[in-house]
Design a protein around this motif. Structure first.
Motif, mmCIF file in Angstrom:
data_model
loop_
_atom_site.group_PDB
_atom_site.id
_atom_site.type_symbol
_atom_site.label_atom_id
_atom_site.label_comp_id
_atom_site.label_asym_id
_atom_site.label_seq_id
_atom_site.Cartn_x
_atom_site.Cartn_y
_atom_site.Cartn_z
ATOM 1 N N SER A 1 -13.746 20.961 -12.006
ATOM 2 C CA SER A 1 -13.609 19.523 -12.288
ATOM 3 C C SER A 1 -12.409 19.265 -13.178
ATOM 4 N N ASP B 1 -14.755 15.337 -6.211
ATOM 5 C CA ASP B 1 -15.366 16.255 -7.166
ATOM 6 C C ASP B 1 -16.862 16.341 -6.896
ATOM 7 N N GLU B 2 -17.269 17.360 -6.180
ATOM 8 C CA GLU B 2 -18.675 17.567 -5.831
ATOM 9 C C GLU B 2 -19.334 16.266 -5.386
#
Ligand SMILES: Nc1ncnc2c1ncn2[C@@H]1O[C@H](COP(=O)(O)OP(=O)(O)OP(=O)(O)O)[C@@H](O)[C@H]1O
Ligand SMILES: [Mg+2]
Lengths: 308, 254
Positions: free
Chosen positions: B44, B174-175
């Motif tokens: 991240s 991001d995820e």
């Protein structure tokens, strides 16, 4: 079993089970009736005491619409409105400053709150009213050059005193509101390319506004009442007008009751306005109340299953 | 293929904790890159450094002709004013794990916000384009709903449409499915799959190995703030050279 009422779990065999349409008898609440009656009696006694007490109701009625009182109430409304606007502006300016990247700005905002929240508002009113003792002249080159007593009239002192004081409370409220908007939304705005100013105006402040609206409503109501303090600095608002009348005619309690009626009328209108404003700004929350009644004390609490 | 993004020697520390230890990365236009790695490895942080949500301590990111956040001036990187940085940031779309939709705006309001405020589009134009994008992610029917009325999968699809509305050169994820209930993951991955097929350049941090294997052109494995493995998904996922990558993959593939 000899117990009454019977325990619901007493042995009941399957063949004895009643049909699906068996009538259901609700639990009685005799306590509610008793307490209700007691309160009604008490209210009736208080009402009667005032009705037969040493108070001339016709005088109250007579002065309720007297010109001096109405004019005074007009000043009350004007002071409250101006002070509230000033307070909101200061609250937002200093509340945003509390979140500034610049430590000096943060400190200045903290100092403002510290001073004006930390001293009594009556004292602040008296200081504003007597500010000419410190600064005899107000001199801003090219703009103003006047005697302070001419600038800071009782009206100006009242608005400054009440507004600046209110601003210190609202600063903390705005600060909390800004802090409660999650950082993720701010970052999302940044990745869209929004500047800090745009993010503040379009993303953070609108959500802050919704959070602080209930507080603003209370501020408005409080301001209407606190404006009566201006009576002490020779401002001719409603309480001051009432005092000037009863110094002459001696009808003290009657005139104070007249004021009470007008203040109550004002705060009631504000409560109604607050209710509708909150409902309007609460649109986007899932739990929007469908309840249309503004007078929450009267409204039934939400029905719980199994209750009558 | 021409380069879209090039990260050069990105280092980032929080206090004394060095999270990124000098990362280099190149992504070409049209490429889909998946970043895998154990929790806490700095994925991240790396993504956030790429679009300057975090400022790297050293190193820089080049996006098609300009360095993010800096101007090259007499051999030094001169920091740019915030307004110019934001203009650059808007060329990188970002989709967050927790959606980060604007709670006080409707679905449509979320999507038109950037185009109207940043790109200066008229409301009519912004809305027309927003409806196309919402159609594309299957959310046109919910245009007037507020975020609080949507499921996680729906929120994420709106967030993707909101990013796309800025017409970014590269999309960062991001995820995007980590905060979703398992049955909602599929609908978001489907939208991303379609984007990839349509030629969108994407950098995706994900734990969805299946998605990486199927969609990615290239896979990068990060461990402890370093890129330990990079290559085609088939090669990296089935036959990694680095022993730590092998042990990480054996854990997530198990
Ligand atoms: N703002 C911050 N302040 C201090 N430490 C941070 C901050 N952000 C991240 N870290 C630390 O940096 C390290 C890497 O975090 P990062 O979120 O980049 O990992 P990740 O690979 O994305 O993990 P995950 O898979 O759990 O999302 C962690 O040890 C984390 O505690
Ligand atoms: Mg992460």
């Amino acid at each position: 079993m000899t117990q009454s009422p019977p325990k619901p779990t007493s042995a009941l065999s399957l063949p004895d089970l009643p049909g699906p349409d068996t009538p259901i008898r609700r639990l009685r609440h005799p306590g509610r009736w008793l307490s209700g009656i007691a309160v009604i009696l008490l209210l009736a006694m208080i009402g009667r005491a005032f009705a037969v007490g040493q108070i001339q109701w016709p005088v109250v009625g007579e002065f309720l619409t007297a010109g001096v009182i109405i004019t005074g109430f007009g000043w009350t409304l004007l002071i409250s409105a101006c002070a509230l606007v000033l307070g909101v502006v200061l609250g937002f300016v200093f509340g945003i400053m509390r979140h500034s990247e610049n430590p000096i700005l943060r400190f200045a905002a903290w100092l403002y709150v510290w001073i004006f929240r930390g001293t009594p508002v009556l004292l602040q009113l008296l200081i504003w009213f007597n500010i000419a003792l410190v600064f005899p002249r107000l001199y801003i080159p090219g703009l103003v050059d006047e005697r302070m007593v001419d600038v800071v009239t009782p009206f100006v002192a009242a608005v400054l005193g009440l507004g600046v004081n209110e601003g210190s409370y609202l600063t903390e409220v705005v600060r909390g509101g800004i802090g409660s908007v999650d950082r993720g939304q701010k970052e999302a705005a940044h990745t869209l390319g929004m500047t800090p100013g745009q993010t503040m105006r379009r993303i953070i402040l609108p959500q802050t506004l919704r959070l602080i609206l209930p507080v603003l409503g209370n501020s408005a109501i409080g301001m209407l009442k606190f404006s009566s303090l201006a009576a002490t600095i020779a401002m001719g608002e409603m309480l001051n007008a009432a005092q000037r009348i009863y110094f002459i005619n001696g009808a003290v309690i009657e005139l104070l009751f007249v004021c009470a009626v007008w203040y109550l009328a004002g705060t009631t209108v504000l409560s109604i306005g607050q209710y509708y404003l909150e409902r309007y700004f609460g649109r986007d929350t899932a739990a929007t109340t469908r309840d249309r009644r503004w007078f929450k004390g009267w409204a039934r609490r939400p029905a719980v299953e199994g209750e009558v | 293929m021409s380069l879209a993004v090039k990260a050069v020697g990105i280092r980032k520390s929080f206090g004394s904790h060095e999270v990124l230890k000098g990362l280099d990365l190149e992504v070409a236009y049209g490429e889909v890159l998946c970043i895998l790695g154990p929790s806490g490895s700095g994925k991240s942080t790396f993504l956030r450094c790429i679009n300057h949500l975090e400022t790297p301590n050293s190193g820089y990111v080049w996006i098609d002709g300009a360095i993010m956040g800096y101007a090259l001036h007499r051999g030094a990187l001169q920091e740019l004013p915030i307004r110019q940085l934001r203009a650059q940031q808007s060329q990188l779309g970002m989709v967050f794990q927790h959606f980060n939709l604007f709670a006080h705006r409707t679905v449509l309001g979320n999507v038109i916000e950037g185009p109207m405020v940043v790109r200066g589009l008229s409301r009519a134009k912004a809305e027309a384009r927003a409806m196309e994008l919402l159609e594309q992610v299957g959310m046109a029917g919910k245009a007037s709903s507020y975020p609080s009325q949507l499921s996680g999968g729906q929120k994420q699809r709106v967030a993707i449409a909101r990013s796309l509305a800025m017409e970014p050169r590269v999309m960062l994820f991001d995820e995007p499915t980590s905060a979703l209930d398992p049955e909602l993951v599929g609908e978001v991955l489907e939208v991303m799959r379609n984007l990839a097929r349509g030629g969108t350049t994407m950098i995706v941090v994900t734990h969805e190995i299946g998605f990486a294997r199927e969609v990615a052109d290239r896979v990068v494995v990060m461990i402890d703030g370093e890129i330990r493995e990079t290559g085609a998904p088939g090669q990296v996922l089935s036959n990694p050279g680095d022993p730590r990558v092998r042990s990480f993959l054996s854990r997530v593939l198990a």
